[in-house]
Design an enzyme around this catalytic site. Structure first.
Site, PDB file in Angstrom:
ATOM      1  N   GLY A  99      -1.756   1.333  -4.926  1.00  0.00           N
ATOM      2  CA  GLY A  99      -2.536   0.214  -4.382  1.00  0.00           C
ATOM      3  C   GLY A  99      -3.736   1.104  -5.284  1.00  0.00           C
ATOM      4  O   GLY A  99      -4.179   2.324  -4.578  1.00  0.00           O
ATOM      5  N   ASP A 155      12.900  -7.055 -18.397  1.00  0.00           N
ATOM      6  CA  ASP A 155      11.571  -7.164 -17.800  1.00  0.00           C
ATOM      7  C   ASP A 155      12.141  -7.777 -16.734  1.00  0.00           C
ATOM      8  O   ASP A 155      13.270  -7.713 -16.149  1.00  0.00           O
ATOM      9  CB  ASP A 155      10.452  -8.599 -17.794  1.00  0.00           C
ATOM     10  CG  ASP A 155       9.143  -8.300 -17.728  1.00  0.00           C
ATOM     11  OD1 ASP A 155       9.327  -7.045 -16.805  1.00  0.00           O
ATOM     12  OD2 ASP A 155       8.372  -9.019 -17.808  1.00  0.00           O
ATOM     13  N   ASP A 156      11.159  -6.630 -15.437  1.00  0.00           N
ATOM     14  CA  ASP A 156      12.490  -6.573 -13.629  1.00  0.00           C
ATOM     15  C   ASP A 156      11.843  -8.125 -13.416  1.00  0.00           C
ATOM     16  O   ASP A 156      12.282  -7.966 -12.439  1.00  0.00           O
ATOM     17  CB  ASP A 156      11.562  -4.926 -13.290  1.00  0.00           C
ATOM     18  CG  ASP A 156       9.967  -5.857 -13.461  1.00  0.00           C
ATOM     19  OD1 ASP A 156       9.266  -6.787 -13.571  1.00  0.00           O
ATOM     20  OD2 ASP A 156       9.397  -4.586 -13.695  1.00  0.00           O
ATOM     21  N   TYR A 178      10.456  -2.875  -8.341  1.00  0.00           N
ATOM     22  CA  TYR A 178       9.549  -2.798  -9.270  1.00  0.00           C
ATOM     23  C   TYR A 178       8.357  -2.522  -8.572  1.00  0.00           C
ATOM     24  O   TYR A 178       7.146  -1.539  -9.062  1.00  0.00           O
ATOM     25  CB  TYR A 178       8.491  -3.884  -8.795  1.00  0.00           C
ATOM     26  CG  TYR A 178       7.501  -4.418  -9.921  1.00  0.00           C
ATOM     27  CD1 TYR A 178       7.182  -5.138 -11.312  1.00  0.00           C
ATOM     28  CD2 TYR A 178       6.376  -4.467  -8.507  1.00  0.00           C
ATOM     29  CE1 TYR A 178       5.675  -4.502 -11.443  1.00  0.00           C
ATOM     30  CE2 TYR A 178       5.212  -4.614  -9.394  1.00  0.00           C
ATOM     31  CZ  TYR A 178       4.801  -5.022 -10.744  1.00  0.00           C
ATOM     32  OH  TYR A 178       3.497  -4.299 -11.208  1.00  0.00           O
ATOM     33  N   SER A 202       7.883  -0.404 -15.715  1.00  0.00           N
ATOM     34  CA  SER A 202       8.497  -0.932 -15.093  1.00  0.00           C
ATOM     35  C   SER A 202      10.434  -1.362 -15.458  1.00  0.00           C
ATOM     36  O   SER A 202      11.439  -1.161 -14.815  1.00  0.00           O
ATOM     37  CB  SER A 202       8.298  -1.658 -13.877  1.00  0.00           C
ATOM     38  OG  SER A 202       7.940  -2.621 -14.275  1.00  0.00           O
ATOM     39  N   CYS A 245       0.596  -1.301  -0.002  1.00  0.00           N
ATOM     40  CA  CYS A 245      -0.228  -0.262   0.319  1.00  0.00           C
ATOM     41  C   CYS A 245       1.218   1.029   0.124  1.00  0.00           C
ATOM     42  O   CYS A 245       2.245   1.061   0.138  1.00  0.00           O
ATOM     43  CB  CYS A 245      -1.137  -0.086   1.323  1.00  0.00           C
ATOM     44  SG  CYS A 245      -1.844  -1.459   2.006  1.00  0.00           S
ATOM     45  N   ASN A 250       0.844   0.270   6.227  1.00  0.00           N
ATOM     46  CA  ASN A 250       1.217  -0.095   4.905  1.00  0.00           C
ATOM     47  C   ASN A 250       2.836  -1.771   5.364  1.00  0.00           C
ATOM     48  O   ASN A 250       3.908  -1.201   6.183  1.00  0.00           O
ATOM     49  CB  ASN A 250       2.570   0.830   3.995  1.00  0.00           C
ATOM     50  CG  ASN A 250       3.249   0.264   2.717  1.00  0.00           C
ATOM     51  OD1 ASN A 250       4.733   0.487   2.518  1.00  0.00           O
ATOM     52  ND2 ASN A 250       2.741  -1.160   2.257  1.00  0.00           N
ATOM     53  N   GLY A 251       2.245  -2.526   4.522  1.00  0.00           N
ATOM     54  CA  GLY A 251       3.336  -3.768   5.154  1.00  0.00           C
ATOM     55  C   GLY A 251       2.238  -5.102   5.285  1.00  0.00           C
ATOM     56  O   GLY A 251       1.384  -4.376   5.161  1.00  0.00           O
TER      57      GLY A 251
END
Ligand code: SF4
Length: 480
Positions: free
Chosen positions: A38, A357-358, A254, A295, A12, A113-114
């Site tokens: 998010g 790509d990441d 990312y 990304s 988030c 967040n987490g």
């Protein structure tokens, strides 16, 4: 194919401000630049001279605040906000933050967040002692712990509560007379502090939010730190000395926006260095470099510069679709790839393409992009990944919690290459990743968590330990 996508976890974004007449509107703008973290729900809670007001709902920020009255009613000079990522089954407004807790003698708001690794056992313990939870989110636990603490003063209660929760967390707490930010002892998630011209203090998951509102970065919140912001300014305190920086390397790979800086390292620059290092580790002949938008474009730039190959726009992204990594079901994920990317035949036809790509999570997206490039006429597609192979789950805030979901946990590089239909597959080495990010620190792994790649978790896994040990025994086939 077997895929398991667990719920109850989120990656988030949080934003907070203290001391500005347009607090809620600035929080809206701040959250807007964190929307990539998010997209399934958003909310803002304002503080008008000690009265807390809130609006939250499901959807993108612009949908949640479509009616301007919902923002206008959030008066006051301080605010916190949250953008939420959730998976299927969690689609409930009850889980949208900020949470607001009202008691007879106080009220406070909370944004998180987490992911907590001891959430289940704490929740059980609290319920046995009479706590009633109003959401299925682990973010509510901290509020119960604060409220139940017997410590006589508020800061003591908060410190006690913070020392009981384990895992990855960046919290913002809005009290009647102060804003508090706190980070877990490893600093898994990013959190930065800034200041505006009028002296208002801002806190954000990413520094890109500061640019938007004209704030200046002051510094990043340190692991185990509590930052207290009130009318007297900023105070830095800590709730533990047992800290060691292990910020999530996926933030650099990312999640974070390229214009954000985390621990003094610009995300775009780190990705470019990952691409350059990947070029040094790449062992094949090719004609052009094509980055998967968005990304991987920075890494593609770095790869092209280092290898001397032209960096071409061989893939175009439809900007109006969600990221496939964070869509809830496999069916939607397959559909998502088709909706979001097109290959440019005039660029790739007859060319040996290095597709940058990441990361590869389940392999679905990579397989589809390789197919797109081949259908557009690419003679060879060499897949080069700007991160090491994701072979272990994450318990600190990213929605991959079983090894069954990860192609690299179940197949060798050669098998994965075959499954995704590429001519070769190269991953960046773990040492290459650590060197490319290059945080100035003495902490192990260059201050990064690389557990996704090596399974060496910086903390005990608490409630997840048993399932994790069991999952090490199990394998899933990604062959159709
Ligand atoms: S396990 Fe992976 S995704 Fe989770 S915090 Fe560590 S590096 Fe980030």
């Amino acid at each position: 194919m077997t895929y398991e996508v667990k719920s109850l976890n989120e990656e988030c974004g949080v934003f907070g401000i203290w001391g500005h007449p347009d607090a809620a509107k600035l929080t809206y703008f701040g959250l807007h630049s964190l929307q990539h973290r998010g997209q399934e729900g958003a909310g803002i809670l304002s503080n008008d001279q000690g009265t807390l007001k809130r609006h939250r709902d499901m959807g993108l920020l612009s949908e949640v605040f479509k009616n301007p009255a919902n923002l206008d009613k959030l008066t006051g000079t301080s605010a916190i906000g949250h953008v939420r990522y959730a998976t299927a089954g969690e689609a409930s407004v009850d889980n949208i933050q900020p949470f607001l807790f009202r008691f007879h003698d106080m009220q406070f708001g909370l944004a998180h967040n987490g992911n907590l690794t001891n959430a289940e056992s704490l929740k059980q313990e609290l319920e046995q002692r009479g706590a009633i939870f109003s959401s299925t989110s682990d973010s509510e636990i901290l509020a119960h712990l604060i409220r139940r603490s017997h410590n006589p003063n508020l800061m003591g209660k908060i410190k006690e509560a913070l020392s009981l929760v384990k895992g990855g967390f960046a919290y913002l707490l809005m009290f009647e007379d102060k804003l508090i930010a706190a980070l877990d002892p490893n600093g898994f998630r990013p959190l930065s502090i800034g200041k505006m011209a009028n002296g208002a203090v801002v806190v954000s998951s990413e520094t890109c939010a500061f640019e938007v509102i004209g704030a200046e970065w002051i510094r990043d919140v340190k692991p185990g730190e509590i930052v207290i912001v009130d009318d007297n300014g900023i105070q830095y305190d800590s709730y533990t000395n047992d800290t060691q920086l292990a910020i999530c390397s996926m933030e650099y790979i990312y999640f974070a926006r390229p214009d954000s800086n985390i621990h003094g390292v610009n995300v775009h620059t780190a990705r470019k260095r990952m691409g350059a290092q990947l070029a040094r580790e790449f062992k094949h002949e090719a004609d052009i470099v094509v980055g998967v938008p968005n990304s991987s474009l920075s890494a593609a730039m770095g790869f092209a510069e280092e290898s001397g190959l032209p960096n071409e726009m061989g893939l175009i992204k439809n900007q109006y679709t969600q990221r496939t990594f964070i869509q809830p079901t496999q069916e939607l994920r397959e559909q998502g790839v088709r909706m979001k990317l097109s290959a440019v035949s005039g660029v790739v036809k007859g060319k040996r393409v290095v597709m940058i790509d990441d990361s590869i999570v389940r392999g679905t997206t990579s397989r589809r992009i390789v197919q797109l490039l081949k259908e557009a006429g690419a003679s060879e597609v060499h897949v080069a990944i700007g991160s090491p192979a994701l072979a272990y789950p994450c318990f600190y805030g990213i929605d991959i919690q079983t090894r069954q979901e990860l192609i690299a946990a179940n197949h060798t590089v050669e098998e994965t290459c075959q499954i995704i239909g590429a001519d070769s597959l190269t991953y960046l080495s773990i040492d290459g990743l650590i060197d490319s990010i290059g945080i100035e620190t003495d902490a192990p792994n260059g201050g990064l968590c690389v557990a996704y790649f090596d399974g060496d978790y910086p903390t005990p896994l608490y409630d997840y330990e048993e399932d994790y040990q069991r999952s090490l025994e199990e394998k899933t086939s990604f062959y159709k």
